[in-house]
Design a protein around this motif. Structure first.
Motif, PDB file in Angstrom:
ATOM      1  N   ALA A 170      -4.771   9.405  -5.502  1.00 56.98           N
ATOM      2  CA  ALA A 170      -3.836  10.366  -4.906  1.00 56.98           C
ATOM      3  C   ALA A 170      -2.779  10.794  -5.925  1.00 56.98           C
ATOM      4  O   ALA A 170      -2.339  11.940  -5.920  1.00 56.98           O
ATOM      5  CB  ALA A 170      -3.169   9.767  -3.664  1.00 56.98           C
ATOM      6  N   ARG A 204      -9.305  -1.392  -2.816  1.00 60.77           N
ATOM      7  CA  ARG A 204      -9.506  -0.065  -2.231  1.00 60.77           C
ATOM      8  C   ARG A 204      -8.173   0.676  -2.073  1.00 60.77           C
ATOM      9  O   ARG A 204      -8.072   1.875  -2.336  1.00 60.77           O
ATOM     10  CB  ARG A 204     -10.254  -0.183  -0.891  1.00 60.77           C
ATOM     11  N   ALA A 205      -7.148  -0.067  -1.652  1.00 65.62           N
ATOM     12  CA  ALA A 205      -5.822   0.553  -1.499  1.00 65.62           C
ATOM     13  C   ALA A 205      -5.308   1.058  -2.847  1.00 65.62           C
ATOM     14  O   ALA A 205      -4.792   2.177  -2.957  1.00 65.62           O
ATOM     15  CB  ALA A 205      -4.842  -0.448  -0.880  1.00 65.62           C
ATOM     16  N   VAL A 257       0.855  -1.192   0.000  1.00 66.12           N
ATOM     17  CA  VAL A 257       0.000   0.000   0.000  1.00 66.12           C
ATOM     18  C   VAL A 257       0.891   1.242   0.000  1.00 66.12           C
ATOM     19  O   VAL A 257       1.535   1.559   0.999  1.00 66.12           O
ATOM     20  CB  VAL A 257      -0.946   0.029   1.222  1.00 66.12           C
ATOM     21  N   PRO A 258       0.931   1.946  -1.146  1.00 65.08           N
ATOM     22  CA  PRO A 258       1.694   3.191  -1.172  1.00 65.08           C
ATOM     23  C   PRO A 258       0.793   4.355  -0.789  1.00 65.08           C
ATOM     24  O   PRO A 258      -0.429   4.252  -0.917  1.00 65.08           O
ATOM     25  CB  PRO A 258       2.103   3.317  -2.638  1.00 65.08           C
ATOM     26  N   HIS A 259       1.393   5.438  -0.348  1.00 65.48           N
ATOM     27  CA  HIS A 259       0.709   6.707  -0.059  1.00 65.48           C
ATOM     28  C   HIS A 259       0.056   6.724   1.324  1.00 65.48           C
ATOM     29  O   HIS A 259      -0.753   5.864   1.656  1.00 65.48           O
ATOM     30  CB  HIS A 259      -0.344   7.053  -1.122  1.00 65.48           C
ATOM     31  N   ALA A 302      -6.742  16.460   5.799  1.00 66.29           N
ATOM     32  CA  ALA A 302      -6.307  17.002   4.501  1.00 66.29           C
ATOM     33  C   ALA A 302      -5.711  18.395   4.673  1.00 66.29           C
ATOM     34  O   ALA A 302      -4.763  18.754   3.973  1.00 66.29           O
ATOM     35  CB  ALA A 302      -7.482  17.046   3.523  1.00 66.29           C
ATOM     36  N   ARG A 348      -7.271   4.167  -4.041  1.00 62.37           N
ATOM     37  CA  ARG A 348      -6.895   5.392  -3.308  1.00 62.37           C
ATOM     38  C   ARG A 348      -5.496   5.862  -3.692  1.00 62.37           C
ATOM     39  O   ARG A 348      -5.244   7.065  -3.769  1.00 62.37           O
ATOM     40  CB  ARG A 348      -6.989   5.143  -1.803  1.00 62.37           C
ATOM     41  N   ALA A 349      -4.588   4.936  -3.920  1.00 66.04           N
ATOM     42  CA  ALA A 349      -3.222   5.341  -4.282  1.00 66.04           C
ATOM     43  C   ALA A 349      -3.204   5.979  -5.673  1.00 66.04           C
ATOM     44  O   ALA A 349      -2.538   6.997  -5.890  1.00 66.04           O
ATOM     45  CB  ALA A 349      -2.273   4.142  -4.216  1.00 66.04           C
ATOM     46  N   HIS A 396     -13.563  19.687   0.976  1.00 65.61           N
ATOM     47  CA  HIS A 396     -12.425  18.906   0.463  1.00 65.61           C
ATOM     48  C   HIS A 396     -12.873  17.699  -0.363  1.00 65.61           C
ATOM     49  O   HIS A 396     -13.626  16.858   0.098  1.00 65.61           O
ATOM     50  CB  HIS A 396     -11.498  18.441   1.577  1.00 65.61           C
ATOM     51  N   GLU A 430      -2.031  18.736   3.236  1.00 65.56           N
ATOM     52  CA  GLU A 430      -1.861  19.560   2.027  1.00 65.56           C
ATOM     53  C   GLU A 430      -1.429  20.975   2.366  1.00 65.56           C
ATOM     54  O   GLU A 430      -0.366  21.419   1.976  1.00 65.56           O
ATOM     55  CB  GLU A 430      -3.172  19.589   1.240  1.00 65.56           C
ATOM     56  N   ASN A 474     -11.487  14.906  -1.344  1.00 71.18           N
ATOM     57  CA  ASN A 474     -11.292  13.538  -0.856  1.00 71.18           C
ATOM     58  C   ASN A 474     -12.304  13.203   0.233  1.00 71.18           C
ATOM     59  O   ASN A 474     -12.914  12.127   0.218  1.00 71.18           O
ATOM     60  CB  ASN A 474      -9.872  13.338  -0.321  1.00 71.18           C
ATOM     61  N   ALA A 475     -12.506  14.134   1.172  1.00 69.73           N
ATOM     62  CA  ALA A 475     -13.491  13.901   2.235  1.00 69.73           C
ATOM     63  C   ALA A 475     -14.881  13.717   1.617  1.00 69.73           C
ATOM     64  O   ALA A 475     -15.658  12.858   2.064  1.00 69.73           O
ATOM     65  CB  ALA A 475     -13.486  15.063   3.224  1.00 69.73           C
ATOM     66  N   ARG A 492     -11.546  13.685   8.051  1.00 78.53           N
ATOM     67  CA  ARG A 492     -10.833  13.663   6.759  1.00 78.53           C
ATOM     68  C   ARG A 492     -10.517  15.066   6.272  1.00 78.53           C
ATOM     69  O   ARG A 492      -9.460  15.303   5.684  1.00 78.53           O
ATOM     70  CB  ARG A 492     -11.654  12.904   5.725  1.00 78.53           C
ATOM     71  N   LEU A 542      -9.937  -5.064   0.256  1.00 82.29           N
ATOM     72  CA  LEU A 542      -8.940  -4.139   0.814  1.00 82.29           C
ATOM     73  C   LEU A 542      -7.878  -3.788  -0.222  1.00 82.29           C
ATOM     74  O   LEU A 542      -7.448  -2.639  -0.322  1.00 82.29           O
ATOM     75  CB  LEU A 542      -8.277  -4.770   2.046  1.00 82.29           C
ATOM     76  N   GLU A 568      -6.322   4.870   5.533  1.00 82.90           N
ATOM     77  CA  GLU A 568      -7.684   4.368   5.278  1.00 82.90           C
ATOM     78  C   GLU A 568      -7.677   2.831   5.312  1.00 82.90           C
ATOM     79  O   GLU A 568      -8.575   2.209   5.873  1.00 82.90           O
ATOM     80  CB  GLU A 568      -8.198   4.857   3.912  1.00 82.90           C
ATOM     81  N   TYR A 569      -6.656   2.241   4.695  1.00 82.18           N
ATOM     82  CA  TYR A 569      -6.535   0.779   4.705  1.00 82.18           C
ATOM     83  C   TYR A 569      -6.460   0.251   6.139  1.00 82.18           C
ATOM     84  O   TYR A 569      -7.171  -0.693   6.504  1.00 82.18           O
ATOM     85  CB  TYR A 569      -5.291   0.346   3.917  1.00 82.18           C
ATOM     86  N   ASN A 609      -2.290   8.460   2.785  1.00 83.35           N
ATOM     87  CA  ASN A 609      -3.748   8.447   2.949  1.00 83.35           C
ATOM     88  C   ASN A 609      -4.316   7.065   2.660  1.00 83.35           C
ATOM     89  O   ASN A 609      -5.149   6.555   3.416  1.00 83.35           O
ATOM     90  CB  ASN A 609      -4.415   9.489   2.034  1.00 83.35           C
ATOM     91  N   ALA A 610      -3.841   6.430   1.575  1.00 81.81           N
ATOM     92  CA  ALA A 610      -4.297   5.076   1.257  1.00 81.81           C
ATOM     93  C   ALA A 610      -3.948   4.124   2.405  1.00 81.81           C
ATOM     94  O   ALA A 610      -4.747   3.248   2.766  1.00 81.81           O
ATOM     95  CB  ALA A 610      -3.668   4.601  -0.051  1.00 81.81           C
TER      96      ALA A 610
END
Lengths: 222, 222
Positions: free
Chosen positions: B96, B88-89, A61-63, A96, B92-93, B63, A100, B65-66, A92, B85, A69-70, A65-66
């Motif tokens: 982003a 979803r990961a 899982v990169p990032h 952010a 989201r990545a 926002h 950001e 994303n929210a 959220r 999962l 959430e994961y 936020n991801a």
């Protein structure tokens, strides 16, 4: 063992470290010098940023936020993204803000210029950016204090990802001695509470070559 | 009625418009000239950015994303953030990637310089930023084509938020005539598919004073 690829002063990696520790999920840290742009790392995370999480089952899982959430979906026992739809939206949105706005206006100008740029050999820090960073930091500490005077935690009555997002940035800036906590007592009081959590302890033990944190960095009663 | 505060060429507002339309959730658009920094708007969204969603029950979600996470939780029938999962990961990545990387390297340099800066009376576009923006756009179209050759949609086998995030940026750039689609046929083919969805139609009917979109903008067989 679960692995988190990180840089010690990356606020985004610090945020994930706090979330993992708060959820009591064991993990091993691996240093990734992102500026080397290792092909093996880019294959996992094409953006080449930290953090990247690698689960024991191989899931990458990169990032940040991801990842956060994961983690809240995979390990919901200790949730950090709230219960109701309204709570989740607020958490959220505030997260952010730090990921950001604070990141661009403050961390980009101070941490990147003073730590990342020299490490990646990308030239000398730009004094005008550093000046902008300090001015923005003052304003952001005021905003944090404003929130902390109205709520127990930054996004509401409960500790959440938003607190860890903010504290991750602040802890990295505090490490390089860039925060004058006398500017805002309410922000300082909120940070002291977050810093006292067991999840925070590993961050306070970080050592980064070339930097000696100020004496108050690891002091819980700073 | 549900309200979305927006600017017509904001990629982040466009992403939310696509999500709302794909989920068949009716809404009314309200134009927010963010550079005026209206106190009533800042009270809802302290960052002062678009979009902000206001639900009929009064819930305010700032926002993009929210908002997108909220909409997927509140209206899960047509989900855009995947099931497992791992899905979803990945969604989201990849989302982003476009919301941050593409936004900074391309949209910031082209849309902000050419549209937002003049609208907000913040001076003339900076030619070096525009040059950087075009170079980055070419590279990003290559990356989109690379993904589109390997997967049906950008984050996997199903349409997701990642496709809408990417298409939102591209549609705004296409509106101002900045995209040379001949650069990458695979990216073009993927975009033609997304653009043909009913959810996309309202974006193709947008009119923005001072800009006439190129003839292919609203053409589904461009």
């Amino acid at each position: 063992m679960r692995i988190l690829h990180h840089l010690p002063l990356s606020p985004f990696a610090r945020k994930v470290r706090l979330v993992l520790a708060e959820k009591r999920l064991p993990f091993e840290l691996k240093l990734e010098r992102t500026w080397e742009r290792r092909p093996e790392y880019l294959a996992m995370n094409p953006a080449g940023t930290v953090p990247t999480l690698v689960e024991e089952n191989g899931l990458v899982v990169p990032h940040s936020n991801a990842i956060c959430e994961y983690l809240d979906e995979a390990y919901p026992d200790i949730s950090l993204i709230g219960r109701t739809l309204a709570e989740r939206a607020e958490i959220r949105a505030v997260t952010a803000w730090f990921d950001e706005r604070f990141a661009t206006e403050v961390s980009r100008n101070l941490l990147y210029e003073k730590v990342m740029k020299p490490a990646a050999k990308r030239g000398a820090p730009d004094p005008s950016r550093i000046r902008d960073g300090y001015a923005a930091l003052r304003a952001h500490l005021g905003h944090i204090g404003f929130l902390a005077e109205r709520r127990k935690y930054l996004a509401g009555a409960n500790l959440s990802l938003a607190d860890f997002a903010a504290a991750a940035h602040l802890s990295a800036l505090d490490f390089i001695g860039d925060i004058d906590w006398s500017v805002n007592p309410a922000a300082r009081e909120w940070y002291a509470r977050i810093k006292s959590r067991p999840a925070f302890r590993p961050l306070l033990n970080d050592r980064v070559s070339g930097f000696t944190p100020p004496p108050h960095y690891a002091d819980l009663d700073f």
